[in-house]
Design a protein around this motif. Structure first.
Motif, PDB file in Angstrom:
ATOM      1  N   ALA A  62       0.890  -1.267  -0.174  1.00  0.00           N
ATOM      2  CA  ALA A  62      -0.031  -0.113   0.080  1.00  0.00           C
ATOM      3  C   ALA A  62       0.824   1.053  -0.001  1.00  0.00           C
ATOM      4  CB  ALA A  62      -1.006   0.166   1.263  1.00  0.00           C
ATOM      5  N   GLU A  63       2.007   1.462   0.968  1.00  0.00           N
ATOM      6  CA  GLU A  63       2.955   2.468   0.850  1.00  0.00           C
ATOM      7  C   GLU A  63       3.363   2.861  -0.572  1.00  0.00           C
ATOM      8  OE1 GLU A  63       5.144   1.369   4.392  1.00  0.00           O
ATOM      9  OE2 GLU A  63       3.809   2.356   5.636  1.00  0.00           O
ATOM     10  N   ALA A  64       3.929   1.531  -1.195  1.00  0.00           N
ATOM     11  CA  ALA A  64       4.586   1.591  -2.252  1.00  0.00           C
ATOM     12  C   ALA A  64       3.855   2.104  -3.295  1.00  0.00           C
ATOM     13  CB  ALA A  64       5.230   0.358  -2.857  1.00  0.00           C
ATOM     14  N   SER A  65       2.298   1.746  -3.242  1.00  0.00           N
ATOM     15  CA  SER A  65       1.523   2.235  -4.310  1.00  0.00           C
ATOM     16  C   SER A  65       1.304   3.602  -4.094  1.00  0.00           C
ATOM     17  CB  SER A  65       0.185   1.313  -4.276  1.00  0.00           C
ATOM     18  OG  SER A  65      -0.883   1.962  -5.011  1.00  0.00           O
ATOM     19  N   VAL A  66       1.236   4.200  -3.086  1.00  0.00           N
ATOM     20  CA  VAL A  66       1.292   5.825  -2.742  1.00  0.00           C
ATOM     21  C   VAL A  66       2.402   6.427  -3.222  1.00  0.00           C
ATOM     22  CG1 VAL A  66       0.997   7.645  -1.041  1.00  0.00           C
ATOM     23  CG2 VAL A  66      -0.452   5.526  -0.817  1.00  0.00           C
ATOM     24  N   GLU A  67       3.574   5.813  -3.033  1.00  0.00           N
ATOM     25  CA  GLU A  67       4.757   6.420  -3.580  1.00  0.00           C
ATOM     26  C   GLU A  67       4.699   6.483  -5.193  1.00  0.00           C
ATOM     27  OE1 GLU A  67       7.870   8.069  -2.242  1.00  0.00           O
ATOM     28  OE2 GLU A  67       6.588   7.487  -1.124  1.00  0.00           O
ATOM     29  N   LEU A  68       4.304   5.350  -5.825  1.00  0.00           N
ATOM     30  CA  LEU A  68       4.231   5.509  -7.311  1.00  0.00           C
ATOM     31  C   LEU A  68       3.277   6.365  -8.001  1.00  0.00           C
ATOM     32  CD1 LEU A  68       4.085   1.591  -8.093  1.00  0.00           C
ATOM     33  CD2 LEU A  68       5.645   3.175  -8.438  1.00  0.00           C
TER      34      LEU A  68
ATOM     35  N   ARG B  38      -1.773   6.492 -13.948  1.00  0.00           N
ATOM     36  CA  ARG B  38      -1.555   5.461 -13.424  1.00  0.00           C
ATOM     37  C   ARG B  38      -2.805   4.465 -13.994  1.00  0.00           C
ATOM     38  NH1 ARG B  38       2.424   3.624 -12.186  1.00  0.00           N
ATOM     39  NH2 ARG B  38       3.684   5.516 -11.542  1.00  0.00           N
ATOM     40  N   LEU B 129      10.705  -3.641  -5.474  1.00  0.00           N
ATOM     41  CA  LEU B 129       9.381  -3.609  -5.043  1.00  0.00           C
ATOM     42  C   LEU B 129       8.514  -2.378  -5.923  1.00  0.00           C
ATOM     43  CD1 LEU B 129       6.918  -4.974  -3.159  1.00  0.00           C
ATOM     44  CD2 LEU B 129       7.843  -3.101  -1.738  1.00  0.00           C
ATOM     45  N   ASN B 130       9.128  -1.281  -5.951  1.00  0.00           N
ATOM     46  CA  ASN B 130       8.177  -0.367  -6.581  1.00  0.00           C
ATOM     47  C   ASN B 130       7.773  -0.942  -8.314  1.00  0.00           C
ATOM     48  OD1 ASN B 130       8.352   1.232  -4.732  1.00  0.00           O
ATOM     49  ND2 ASN B 130       9.417   2.707  -5.462  1.00  0.00           N
ATOM     50  N   ILE B 133       5.345  -3.497  -8.186  1.00  0.00           N
ATOM     51  CA  ILE B 133       3.727  -2.977  -7.759  1.00  0.00           C
ATOM     52  C   ILE B 133       3.504  -2.036  -9.053  1.00  0.00           C
ATOM     53  CG2 ILE B 133       2.845  -1.457  -6.409  1.00  0.00           C
ATOM     54  CD1 ILE B 133       4.375  -2.247  -4.248  1.00  0.00           C
ATOM     55  N   LEU B 137       0.041  -2.994 -10.614  1.00  0.00           N
ATOM     56  CA  LEU B 137      -1.255  -2.002 -11.068  1.00  0.00           C
ATOM     57  C   LEU B 137      -1.566  -2.184 -12.181  1.00  0.00           C
ATOM     58  CD1 LEU B 137       0.044   1.069  -8.935  1.00  0.00           C
ATOM     59  CD2 LEU B 137      -2.153  -0.101  -8.729  1.00  0.00           C
ATOM     60  N   ASP B 152      -5.274   6.287  -3.620  1.00  0.00           N
ATOM     61  CA  ASP B 152      -3.645   6.339  -3.353  1.00  0.00           C
ATOM     62  C   ASP B 152      -3.289   7.750  -3.868  1.00  0.00           C
ATOM     63  OD1 ASP B 152      -3.897   4.013  -2.133  1.00  0.00           O
ATOM     64  OD2 ASP B 152      -2.680   2.882  -3.435  1.00  0.00           O
ATOM     65  N   ARG B 180      -6.571  -4.591  -3.317  1.00  0.00           N
ATOM     66  CA  ARG B 180      -5.233  -4.704  -2.441  1.00  0.00           C
ATOM     67  C   ARG B 180      -4.665  -6.062  -2.438  1.00  0.00           C
ATOM     68  NH1 ARG B 180      -3.782   0.445  -1.954  1.00  0.00           N
ATOM     69  NH2 ARG B 180      -4.956   1.838  -0.492  1.00  0.00           N
TER      70      ARG B 180
END
Lengths: 155, 210
Positions: A62-68, B38, B129-130, B133, B137, B152, B180
């Motif tokens: 969830a944190e990484a998704s916000v970051e992106l 996104r 990880l980024n 993700i 997404l 987000d 999620r």
């Protein structure tokens, strides 16, 4: 939960079964749990390393998704939009010489306006500025004409 | 719409006040771009769509009735335009793929002549990880992705997301939960073939974040 290598799957096939523990952890992360349940879950997280691992993973994702999502528009974005509107309106809007002033005054504009008001107020209250070193000149009677002749002339 | 400044801004936009419009773009350009990017997943396409969104606002501001917040209306336009672009790109990709399959290049690819190369965004993204993700997404279904993005990007509430997507709040919540979970399943699967899932997490990080 689906544990197959998803690289080989088509995007539209990606889904996940929402297990009871997932639902609980996500609700906790989203702040949807009532205080008593949140407290109960916090206690379980401290005593159950496996559940804690699941929680940490969800939280990190969830944190990484916000970051992106912190992707900004390019610097010339405004000009591009204005150009499109200009073109679509045949130059009626945002054409040459069109007002580009901001809707709200900028900091510099506010500062300039304040300075102008201050000077105007000082002018009104204190009068026009004077140079005290200047001698008074009587404008009514002009000074005598000084020529080479004037010295020999009888007074 | 209780904000007097917002009311004034809308009035000025309805007069097609250029300065007001400029202010609007400055205020929302990054948020709109982030949402669109996104959903669309391609920077160039996202720039084009985000520009279209503001042109649409300039043209159709009279259709804004003020029953929701202005930002909600703006996000609704952004999401709808982005979804339409995704559909268009998918159609175009299918058509191109068919042509490509028929060409001789397909043979070269099948014989190992082509490798899957990461996109510029992925190359720039140092964090593994980024990167995963980001791919996750993109791999989510459209309806899951848009809920995650709205949550987000702007930390929108369920109610606001429901207004933007014109869904019931309960649907938004269940979609977000499923999204999620799907994202986590995707990340797990990416790590699983190599090792046990190990995702960086902060020590002692507890409590709800939102």
């Amino acid at each position: 939960m689906d544990k197959l290598p998803l690289k080989e799957k088509r995007a539209s096939e990606i889904s996940a079964e929402l297990g009871a523990s997932d639902e609980l952890l996500i609700a906790y992360l989203e702040g949807d749990l009532p205080p008593a349940k949140a407290q109960e879950l916090r206690a379980r997280l401290l005593s159950d390393p496996a559940l804690r691992g699941e929680y940490d993973a969800l939280k990190a994702i969830a944190e990484a998704s916000v970051e992106l999502t912190r992707e900004g528009a390019p610097p010339d974005f405004l000009e591009q939009v204005q150009g499109r509107i200009c073109q679509a309106s045949d130059g009626q809007f945002f054409g040459e010489g069109a007002a580009k002033r901001a809707f709200l005054p900028s900091r510099y504009e506010l500062f300039s306006a304040a300075m102008i008001l201050l000077i105007a107020a000082a002018w009104i209250l204190g009068g026009s500025p004077r140079d005290r070193s200047l001698r008074h000149v009587d404008m009514a009677s002009p000074p005598p004409l000084q020529t080479s002749h004037s010295a020999s002339l009888p007074r | 719409m209780d904000d007097p400044l917002e009311r004034e801004l809308i009035r000025a936009l309805r007069r097609r006040d250029e300065a007001a419009f400029t202010e609007l773009v400055r205020a929302y350009q990054h948020k709109v771009f982030a949402v669109v990017y996104r959903i669309v997943g391609d920077r160039e396409e996202a720039e084009d769509v985000a520009q279209e969104v503001f042109v649409a606002v300039f043209k159709y501001i009279d259709s804004f009735r003020g029953s929701s917040k202005f930002s909600t209306w703006l996000y609704r336009i952004a999401v709808n335009r982005a979804k339409n672009r995704v559909k268009y790109l998918a159609r175009r990709a299918r058509a191109k793929h068919q042509t490509f399959e028929e060409s001789s290049e397909a043979q070269a690819r099948d014989s190992g002549g082509y490798q899957s190369l990461p996109g510029p965004d992925e190359r720039a993204m140092g964090n593994e990880l980024n990167r995963i993700i980001n791919a996750g997404l993109r791999a989510l279904s459209q309806e899951h992705r848009e809920v995650v993005v709205l949550r987000d990007v702007e930390d929108l509430s369920y109610q606001e997301i429901a207004q933007v997507l014109e869904l019931a709040e309960g649907t938004v919540k269940s979609r977000l939960y499923r999204a999620r979970a799907a994202l986590k399943a995707y990340v797990d699967a990416q790590y699983a073939p190599k090792r046990t899932p190990k995702i960086p997490a902060q020590e002692g990080s507890e409590g709800a974040d939102k």
